[in-house]
Design an enzyme around this catalytic site. Structure first.
Site, short mmCIF file in Angstrom:
data_model
loop_
_atom_site.label_atom_id
_atom_site.label_comp_id
_atom_site.label_asym_id
_atom_site.label_seq_id
_atom_site.Cartn_x
_atom_site.Cartn_y
_atom_site.Cartn_z
CB THR A 133 42.92 78.30 -25.37
OG1 THR A 133 42.66 78.54 -24.00
CG2 THR A 133 44.23 77.53 -25.46
CG ASP A 134 42.20 82.33 -21.75
OD1 ASP A 134 42.18 81.08 -21.75
OD2 ASP A 134 41.43 83.02 -21.05
CD GLU A 135 43.08 76.57 -20.15
OE1 GLU A 135 43.89 75.66 -19.94
OE2 GLU A 135 41.88 76.49 -19.86
CE1 TYR A 159 42.78 72.52 -25.02
CE2 TYR A 159 43.01 74.18 -23.30
CZ TYR A 159 42.53 73.79 -24.54
OH TYR A 159 41.81 74.69 -25.30
CE LYS A 163 43.90 75.04 -28.99
NZ LYS A 163 43.09 74.65 -30.18
P1 NAD Z 1 35.01 70.33 -27.90
O1 NAD Z 1 35.82 69.35 -27.15
O2 NAD Z 1 33.60 70.59 -27.48
O3 NAD Z 1 34.94 69.92 -29.45
C1 NAD Z 1 36.07 69.47 -30.16
C2 NAD Z 1 35.59 68.85 -31.46
O4 NAD Z 1 36.75 68.41 -32.20
C3 NAD Z 1 34.71 67.60 -31.26
O5 NAD Z 1 33.58 67.67 -32.10
C4 NAD Z 1 35.62 66.45 -31.63
O6 NAD Z 1 34.92 65.33 -32.15
C5 NAD Z 1 36.53 67.09 -32.67
N1 NAD Z 1 37.83 66.40 -32.79
C6 NAD Z 1 38.66 66.05 -31.77
N2 NAD Z 1 39.75 65.43 -32.27
C7 NAD Z 1 39.61 65.44 -33.62
C8 NAD Z 1 40.42 64.96 -34.70
N3 NAD Z 1 41.59 64.35 -34.46
N4 NAD Z 1 39.99 65.14 -35.96
C9 NAD Z 1 38.78 65.74 -36.21
N5 NAD Z 1 37.97 66.19 -35.23
C10 NAD Z 1 38.39 66.04 -33.96
O7 NAD Z 1 35.87 71.67 -27.92
P2 NAD Z 1 35.37 73.20 -27.93
O8 NAD Z 1 35.19 73.64 -26.53
O9 NAD Z 1 34.29 73.36 -28.92
O10 NAD Z 1 36.70 73.91 -28.48
C11 NAD Z 1 36.89 74.14 -29.87
C12 NAD Z 1 38.23 74.83 -30.06
O11 NAD Z 1 38.23 76.07 -29.36
C13 NAD Z 1 39.43 74.04 -29.51
O12 NAD Z 1 40.50 74.20 -30.40
C14 NAD Z 1 39.72 74.70 -28.18
O13 NAD Z 1 41.09 74.57 -27.84
C15 NAD Z 1 39.35 76.13 -28.47
N6 NAD Z 1 38.91 76.95 -27.31
C16 NAD Z 1 37.93 76.48 -26.47
C17 NAD Z 1 37.47 77.31 -25.44
C18 NAD Z 1 36.37 76.87 -24.52
O14 NAD Z 1 36.09 77.58 -23.53
N7 NAD Z 1 35.69 75.76 -24.76
C19 NAD Z 1 38.04 78.59 -25.27
C20 NAD Z 1 39.05 79.01 -26.15
C21 NAD Z 1 39.47 78.18 -27.18
O1 DAU Z 2 40.36 79.48 -20.95
C1 DAU Z 2 39.92 78.81 -22.08
C2 DAU Z 2 39.78 77.33 -21.76
O2 DAU Z 2 38.63 77.19 -20.94
C3 DAU Z 2 39.65 76.46 -23.02
O3 DAU Z 2 40.84 76.55 -23.76
C4 DAU Z 2 39.40 75.00 -22.62
O4 DAU Z 2 39.18 74.22 -23.79
C5 DAU Z 2 38.14 74.96 -21.77
O5 DAU Z 2 37.90 73.63 -21.33
C6 DAU Z 2 38.28 75.89 -20.56
O6 DAU Z 2 39.29 75.37 -19.63
P1 DAU Z 2 39.07 75.43 -18.05
O7 DAU Z 2 39.94 74.44 -17.41
O8 DAU Z 2 39.15 76.83 -17.56
O9 DAU Z 2 37.50 74.99 -18.01
P2 DAU Z 2 36.70 74.04 -17.01
O10 DAU Z 2 35.25 74.23 -17.33
O11 DAU Z 2 37.24 72.64 -16.99
O12 DAU Z 2 36.99 74.68 -15.60
C7 DAU Z 2 36.68 76.05 -15.31
C8 DAU Z 2 37.15 76.33 -13.90
O13 DAU Z 2 36.32 75.60 -12.99
C9 DAU Z 2 38.57 75.85 -13.62
O14 DAU Z 2 39.20 76.77 -12.75
C10 DAU Z 2 38.39 74.51 -12.93
C11 DAU Z 2 37.09 74.70 -12.19
N1 DAU Z 2 36.26 73.48 -12.03
C12 DAU Z 2 35.99 72.74 -13.13
C13 DAU Z 2 35.19 71.61 -13.03
C14 DAU Z 2 34.90 70.76 -14.25
C15 DAU Z 2 35.73 73.15 -10.78
O15 DAU Z 2 35.96 73.85 -9.78
N2 DAU Z 2 34.94 72.04 -10.69
C16 DAU Z 2 34.67 71.24 -11.76
O16 DAU Z 2 33.96 70.21 -11.59
#
Ligand code: NAD
Ligand code: DAU
Length: 355
Positions: A133-135, A159, A163
């Site tokens: 992730t970019d975080e 989180y 990561k």
């Molecule tokens: P998600 O939470 O939707 O899915 C995570 C999956 O991992 C789930 O299916 C869960 O059951 C599985 N899991 C969790 N713990 C586990 C374990 N111990 N063993 C096996 N499986 C397990 O997450 P996502 O949004 O699909 O993110 C996927 C990956 O991409 C993560 O590594 C996250 O850090 C990264 N990522 C997410 C975003 C985003 O915007 N969602 C952006 C950049 C990177």
């Molecule tokens: O940047 C990549 C990341 O983006 C991934 O690594 C994470 O897995 C993914 O969850 C996401 O993290 P964020 O914290 O940015 O996503 P979230 O959807 O929780 O929130 C997006 C923005 O919106 C953040 O600034 C918080 C804000 N927010 C979120 C929720 C859930 C609100 O203002 N209200 C809300 O109810």
């Protein structure tokens, strides 16, 4: 040949599995623990498809990992599994350390053991791709340039710290043991199968349910949004041609303040599913207490991936967000089942636990 995917029942992992099998006949072994975020409804269209083997299990289970690697002999492991929600990491960080740090370590060790048994040509061709992730880079001021791969690591939430730790482990396993790794650091994804705890799907489902739309703080925090299928195409491209040991930032140059995202979702719903009382969905916006330690701005500089590997996103934010809202409107059953947890009943009738 086959590939092994971890976390392939989650949001991005499921989109990846579906896209992969739409474009290739190479089988996938999908290892997922099915936490609250894992949902086999996401993969229902693959039921009976012999190219997809689902295994319920934990990436921290070394015995299971050794068995799967020996049995399926993958040419690559793509590591999506993680605890992914920042708010949850603030309320309970332990699962994040367990899965993102310890689980990733156990996975790396199992993969290293397997990789060492491969004949030289297979060893050279093998890849471990870590999805990150970019975080990990921390937060930008409004005038800072976007995150490049060389930006220092400055994670601010439990989180992102977990990561960052996993990114460092992956790097070390390459540097010390020679494991052929690749890491991608992507910005915020959105699209189908996004669990409705995250901003965009939460706003869609709350709006339709007549509930408040909670915007944290002043709503001026900036995120850089990428349609999930563009993230998937970037991962495929990095797997295919990325340079070993390198990290690639993935993003679509789509920086937007949260309040603009929420207003866009509201406007699309006004157009596609107007409220019965004729009011605008934006009237449901409610400013609430800010997230502790909330990062102010993320922005990804994706020039390395674009220039070296020729990757480009297919969607603009306008086309991607329209598709996303339309998907949630057309998939109200999916939302209802996710919210009720009913999908777990389906899981128990379809698959056996590996434990
Ligand atoms: P998600 O939470 O939707 O899915 C995570 C999956 O991992 C789930 O299916 C869960 O059951 C599985 N899991 C969790 N713990 C586990 C374990 N111990 N063993 C096996 N499986 C397990 O997450 P996502 O949004 O699909 O993110 C996927 C990956 O991409 C993560 O590594 C996250 O850090 C990264 N990522 C997410 C975003 C985003 O915007 N969602 C952006 C950049 C990177
Ligand atoms: O940047 C990549 C990341 O983006 C991934 O690594 C994470 O897995 C993914 O969850 C996401 O993290 P964020 O914290 O940015 O996503 P979230 O959807 O929780 O929130 C997006 C923005 O919106 C953040 O600034 C918080 C804000 N927010 C979120 C929720 C859930 C609100 O203002 N209200 C809300 O109810």
């Amino acid at each position: 040949m086959s590939i092994l995917v971890t976390g392939g029942a989650g949001f991005i992992g499921a989109n990846f599995v579906l896209d992969w099998l739409a474009q290739s006949n190479e089988p996938i072994v999908n290892l997922d623990k099915l936490t609250y975020a894992g949902n086999l409804d996401n993969l229902a269209s693959l039921q009976g498809d012999g190219r997809h083997t689902f295994v319920q299990g934990d990436i921290g289970d070394r015995v299971l990992l050794d068995r799967l690697l020996a049995e399926h002999h993958p040419r690559a492991v793509l590591h999506f599994a993680a605890e992914s929600h920042v708010d949850r990491s603030i309320h309970g960080p332990e699962d994040f350390i367990q899965t993102n740090v310890l689980g990733s370590f156990r996975l790396l060790e199992a993969v290293r053991g397997y990789w060492n048994t491969l004949p030289e040509t297979e060893k050279a061709a093998f890849r471990f791709l870590h999805v990150s992730t970019d975080e990990v880079y921390g937060s930008l001021s409004p005038t800072d340039p976007a995150f490049a791969e060389t930006h220092r690591y400055e994670p601010n939430s439990p989180y992102s710290a977990s990561k960052a730790a996993s990114d460092h482990l992956v790097r070390a396993w390459h540097h010390t043991f020679g494991l052929p790794v690749l890491t991608t650091n992507c910005s915020n994804n959105y699209g189908p199968y996004h669990f409705p705890e995250k901003l965009i799907p939460l706003m869609i489902v709350n709006a339709l349910a007549g509930k408040p739309l909670p915007v944290y703080g002043d709503g001026m925090q900036v995120r850089d949004w990428l349609y999930v299928k563009d993230h998937c195409s970037a991962i495929r491209r990095v797997l295919q041609a990325g340079r070993l040991g390198e990290t690639y930032n993935v993003g679509g140059w789509n920086e937007k303040p949260n309040i603009e995202i929420v207003n866009t979702v509201c406007a699309l719903l006004d157009e596609m599913r107007p409220r019965a009382d004729g009011q605008r969905y934006a009237t449901q916006i409610t400013y609430v207490k800010d997230r502790p330690g909330h990062d102010r701005r993320y922005a990804i500089d994706a020039r390395k991936l674009e220039a070296e590997l020729g990757w480009k996103p297919a969607e603009t934010f306008e086309s991607g967000i329209r598709k996303t809202v339309a998907w949630y409107l057309a998939n109200a059953d999916w939302v209802a089942r996710v919210q009720s947890g009913a999908y777990r009943d389906w899981v128990s009738t379809q698959y056996e636990s590996a434990a």
